[in-house]
Design a protein around this motif. Structure first.
Motif, PDB file in Angstrom:
ATOM      1  N   ALA A   7       0.819  -1.204   0.000  1.00 50.90           N
ATOM      2  CA  ALA A   7       0.000   0.000   0.000  1.00 50.90           C
ATOM      3  C   ALA A   7       0.858   1.261   0.000  1.00 50.90           C
ATOM      4  CB  ALA A   7      -0.914   0.006   1.217  1.00 50.90           C
ATOM      5  N   LEU A   8       0.211   2.334  -0.430  1.00 47.63           N
ATOM      6  CA  LEU A   8       0.756   3.676  -0.322  1.00 47.63           C
ATOM      7  C   LEU A   8      -0.110   4.400   0.693  1.00 47.63           C
ATOM      8  CD1 LEU A   8       0.895   4.598  -4.126  1.00 47.63           C
ATOM      9  CD2 LEU A   8       2.748   3.625  -2.756  1.00 47.63           C
ATOM     10  N   HIS A   9       0.472   5.350   1.431  1.00 51.46           N
ATOM     11  CA  HIS A   9      -0.383   6.140   2.321  1.00 51.46           C
ATOM     12  C   HIS A   9       0.190   7.530   2.526  1.00 51.46           C
ATOM     13  CE1 HIS A   9       1.143   6.267   6.682  1.00 51.46           C
ATOM     14  NE2 HIS A   9       2.178   5.966   5.947  1.00 51.46           N
ATOM     15  N   ILE A  10      -0.726   8.407   2.911  1.00 52.96           N
ATOM     16  CA  ILE A  10      -0.381   9.790   3.253  1.00 52.96           C
ATOM     17  C   ILE A  10      -0.961  10.014   4.643  1.00 52.96           C
ATOM     18  CG2 ILE A  10      -0.703  12.225   2.682  1.00 52.96           C
ATOM     19  CD1 ILE A  10      -1.191  11.288  -0.259  1.00 52.96           C
ATOM     20  N   LEU A  11      -0.114  10.425   5.578  1.00 50.57           N
ATOM     21  CA  LEU A  11      -0.533  10.661   6.959  1.00 50.57           C
ATOM     22  C   LEU A  11      -0.581  12.160   7.233  1.00 50.57           C
ATOM     23  CD1 LEU A  11      -1.129   9.636   9.837  1.00 50.57           C
ATOM     24  CD2 LEU A  11       1.350   9.584  10.212  1.00 50.57           C
ATOM     25  N   VAL A  12      -1.759  12.619   7.695  1.00 47.08           N
ATOM     26  CA  VAL A  12      -1.936  14.031   8.052  1.00 47.08           C
ATOM     27  C   VAL A  12      -2.654  14.117   9.395  1.00 47.08           C
ATOM     28  CG1 VAL A  12      -1.928  14.874   5.664  1.00 47.08           C
ATOM     29  CG2 VAL A  12      -4.095  14.215   6.711  1.00 47.08           C
ATOM     30  N   GLU A  19      -9.383  14.692   3.411  1.00 45.76           N
ATOM     31  CA  GLU A  19     -10.482  14.741   2.434  1.00 45.76           C
ATOM     32  C   GLU A  19     -10.084  15.562   1.215  1.00 45.76           C
ATOM     33  OE1 GLU A  19     -13.513  16.215   5.059  1.00 45.76           O
ATOM     34  OE2 GLU A  19     -14.287  14.196   5.456  1.00 45.76           O
ATOM     35  N   ASP A  20      -9.355  16.651   1.430  1.00 47.28           N
ATOM     36  CA  ASP A  20      -8.882  17.481   0.322  1.00 47.28           C
ATOM     37  C   ASP A  20      -7.898  16.694  -0.556  1.00 47.28           C
ATOM     38  OD1 ASP A  20      -8.680  20.062  -1.076  1.00 47.28           O
ATOM     39  OD2 ASP A  20      -6.592  19.971  -0.380  1.00 47.28           O
ATOM     40  N   GLN A  61      -7.119  -0.593  12.465  1.00 44.39           N
ATOM     41  CA  GLN A  61      -7.953   0.145  11.505  1.00 44.39           C
ATOM     42  C   GLN A  61      -7.285   0.178  10.127  1.00 44.39           C
ATOM     43  OE1 GLN A  61      -6.636   1.216  14.399  1.00 44.39           O
ATOM     44  NE2 GLN A  61      -7.946   2.709  15.410  1.00 44.39           N
ATOM     45  N   PHE A  62      -5.991   0.366  10.128  1.00 50.06           N
ATOM     46  CA  PHE A  62      -5.213   0.423   8.885  1.00 50.06           C
ATOM     47  C   PHE A  62      -5.203  -0.954   8.231  1.00 50.06           C
ATOM     48  CE2 PHE A  62      -1.534   0.812   6.189  1.00 50.06           C
ATOM     49  CZ  PHE A  62      -1.417   2.158   5.901  1.00 50.06           C
ATOM     50  N   ASP A  63      -4.934  -1.969   9.045  1.00 48.07           N
ATOM     51  CA  ASP A  63      -4.881  -3.353   8.577  1.00 48.07           C
ATOM     52  C   ASP A  63      -6.197  -3.776   7.912  1.00 48.07           C
ATOM     53  OD1 ASP A  63      -2.740  -5.358   8.821  1.00 48.07           O
ATOM     54  OD2 ASP A  63      -4.266  -6.593   9.795  1.00 48.07           O
ATOM     55  N   LYS A  64      -7.311  -3.410   8.546  1.00 48.66           N
ATOM     56  CA  LYS A  64      -8.627  -3.800   8.027  1.00 48.66           C
ATOM     57  C   LYS A  64      -8.832  -3.287   6.603  1.00 48.66           C
ATOM     58  CE  LYS A  64     -13.532  -3.700   8.961  1.00 48.66           C
ATOM     59  NZ  LYS A  64     -14.629  -3.099   9.709  1.00 48.66           N
ATOM     60  N   LYS A  80      -4.484   6.123  15.732  1.00 45.52           N
ATOM     61  CA  LYS A  80      -3.861   6.920  16.800  1.00 45.52           C
ATOM     62  C   LYS A  80      -2.780   7.857  16.259  1.00 45.52           C
ATOM     63  CE  LYS A  80      -0.562   3.267  17.936  1.00 45.52           C
ATOM     64  NZ  LYS A  80      -0.096   2.347  18.969  1.00 45.52           N
ATOM     65  N   PHE A  81      -2.321   7.612  15.023  1.00 50.10           N
ATOM     66  CA  PHE A  81      -1.280   8.446  14.418  1.00 50.10           C
ATOM     67  C   PHE A  81      -1.843   9.665  13.687  1.00 50.10           C
ATOM     68  CE2 PHE A  81       0.373   4.076  14.492  1.00 50.10           C
ATOM     69  CZ  PHE A  81       1.425   4.268  15.372  1.00 50.10           C
ATOM     70  N   GLY A  82      -3.125   9.620  13.352  1.00 52.88           N
ATOM     71  CA  GLY A  82      -3.753  10.711  12.609  1.00 52.88           C
ATOM     72  C   GLY A  82      -4.659  10.153  11.519  1.00 52.88           C
ATOM     73  N   TRP A  83      -4.832  10.913  10.455  1.00 51.35           N
ATOM     74  CA  TRP A  83      -5.687  10.526   9.328  1.00 51.35           C
ATOM     75  C   TRP A  83      -4.826  10.024   8.184  1.00 51.35           C
ATOM     76  CZ3 TRP A  83     -10.896  10.296   9.590  1.00 51.35           C
ATOM     77  CH2 TRP A  83     -11.486  10.903  10.704  1.00 51.35           C
ATOM     78  N   HIS A  84      -5.194   8.872   7.663  1.00 53.84           N
ATOM     79  CA  HIS A  84      -4.455   8.257   6.568  1.00 53.84           C
ATOM     80  C   HIS A  84      -5.304   8.247   5.305  1.00 53.84           C
ATOM     81  CE1 HIS A  84      -1.633   6.173   9.410  1.00 53.84           C
ATOM     82  NE2 HIS A  84      -2.696   6.235  10.189  1.00 53.84           N
TER      83      HIS A  84
END
Length: 92
Positions: A7-12, A19-20, A61-64, A80-84
Motif C-alpha cells: 500500500a501507499l499512504h499519506i498521513l496528516v 479529504e482534500d 484500523q489500517f490493517d482492516k 492513533k497516528f492521525g488521518w491516513h
C-alpha cells in the motif's frame, strides 16, 4: 485469504486535509506527489510507499482497510497516528 498486502499512504493530522487530498487524487494529481508534499510519515519521501507487509503488522484500523478494502481506490482511515489516505496496490 490474503496474507500480505502492499500500500501507499499519506498521513496528516486533520480529516479536512485528508479529504482534500482525496479530492485532488480524484482530479488526477499523482499519489506520490501529494505524499511527498503532505505526509508526516517518513514514507512520504518515498511517495508514500509502505512496500509489502503481513496481515497484523499495521494498527487494526489500517490493517482492516488494507486486507478488505477495494484496491487502488483511496480510503480515509483514522488511527492513533492521525488521518491516513490509503491506496492498496495488491494483496497476495
Amino acid at each position: 485469504m490474503a496474507r500480505t498486502a502492499a500500500a501507499l499512504h499519506i498521513l496528516v493530522k486533520h480529516k479536512e486535509q485528508a479529504e482534500d487530498i482525496i479530492k485532488q487524487l480524484k482530479k488526477g494529481v499523482k499519489f506520490d506527489v501529494l505524499a511527498k508534499k503532505h505526509s508526516s510519515c517518513p514514507s512520504g519521501k518515498k511517495g508514500g510507499s509502505l512496500g509489502e507487509f503481513k496481515k497484523g503488522q499495521m494498527v487494526p484500523q489500517f490493517d482492516k482497510v488494507c486486507f478488505t478494502g477495494e484496491l487502488i481506490t483511496p480510503h480515509l482511515v483514522k488511527t492513533k497516528f492521525g488521518w491516513h489516505v490509503i491506496k492498496v496496490l495488491y494483496r497476495t
